[in-house]
Design an enzyme around this catalytic site. Structure first.
Site, short mmCIF file in Angstrom:
data_model
loop_
_atom_site.label_atom_id
_atom_site.label_comp_id
_atom_site.label_asym_id
_atom_site.label_seq_id
_atom_site.Cartn_x
_atom_site.Cartn_y
_atom_site.Cartn_z
N GLU A 194 -9.97 30.15 3.05
CA GLU A 194 -11.33 30.03 3.48
C GLU A 194 -11.95 28.98 3.07
O GLU A 194 -12.71 28.31 3.74
CB GLU A 194 -12.40 31.43 3.29
CG GLU A 194 -11.63 32.68 3.87
CD GLU A 194 -10.76 33.46 3.07
OE1 GLU A 194 -9.78 32.77 2.39
OE2 GLU A 194 -10.74 34.50 3.02
N CYS A 210 -14.95 33.45 -2.29
CA CYS A 210 -15.21 32.87 -0.66
C CYS A 210 -16.56 33.16 -0.06
O CYS A 210 -16.99 32.64 0.83
CB CYS A 210 -13.98 33.10 -0.26
SG CYS A 210 -12.55 32.11 -0.34
N1 THU Z 1 -6.03 34.33 -0.63
C1 THU Z 1 -6.83 33.70 0.46
O1 THU Z 1 -6.18 32.40 0.52
N2 THU Z 1 -7.83 34.13 0.90
C2 THU Z 1 -8.35 35.68 0.73
O2 THU Z 1 -9.24 36.06 1.66
C3 THU Z 1 -7.73 36.57 -0.13
C4 THU Z 1 -6.77 35.83 -1.28
C5 THU Z 1 -5.25 33.93 -1.33
C6 THU Z 1 -5.36 33.44 -2.70
C7 THU Z 1 -3.86 33.51 -3.30
O3 THU Z 1 -3.11 32.28 -3.14
C8 THU Z 1 -3.39 34.65 -2.87
O4 THU Z 1 -4.10 34.86 -1.44
C9 THU Z 1 -3.25 36.09 -3.51
O5 THU Z 1 -4.21 36.33 -3.90
#
Ligand code: THU
Length: 130
Positions: free
Chosen positions: A56, A90
């Protein structure tokens, strides 16, 4: 295709580029600007773990760095049965840059859910508190 369908497709496509060798949790996001442009983002991990950037925020930073300011909606796609909401960090940035937009969560099987930011982040700290 519906507006949400277009955004979900963009987030699925962005997820293909996820760099998640540590968690193997691949995330795609797509952000629609009021200009109509759609910005994709994927999570980008690194060996420190802590410097990871979520999908995000990558989408938001891409859009902001391209000069966009107003936004209509953001979408998050993962390959999970339980849909994935944005993390706390986020939520803060989505609130500050996008305000009370719909957050479309989807998985690869076609399950979707839409929640408004004001419901996901009910008592925000933002510039109105300064
Ligand atoms: N992550 C995201 O990219 N967006 C989310 O809404 C939740 C978590 C990613 C961060 C990390 O690379 C992986 O998911 C595990 O937490």
């Amino acid at each position: 295709m519906s507006d949400n369908g277009v955004l979900i497709s963009a987030a699925k496509q962005a997820r293909e580029n996820a760099h998640a060798p540590f968690s193997n949790f691949r995330v795609g996001a797509a952000l629609r600007a009021t200009s109509g442009r759609i910005f994709g983002g994927c999570n980008v991990e690194n060996a420190t773990y802590g410097l990871t950037v979520c999908a995000e925020r990558v989408a938001i930073f891409k859009a902001i760095s391209e000069g966009e300011r107003g936004f209509d909606a953001i979408c998050v796609v993962t390959d999970t049965e339980t849909l994935t909401p944005p993390c706390g960090a986020c939520r803060q940035l989505i609130w500050e840059f996008c305000g009370d937009v719909p957050v479309i969560m989807a998985n690869l099987k076609g399950k979707t859910e839409v929640i408004q930011m004001k419901d996901l982040f009910p008592k925000p700290f933002d510039s109105s508190n300064l």
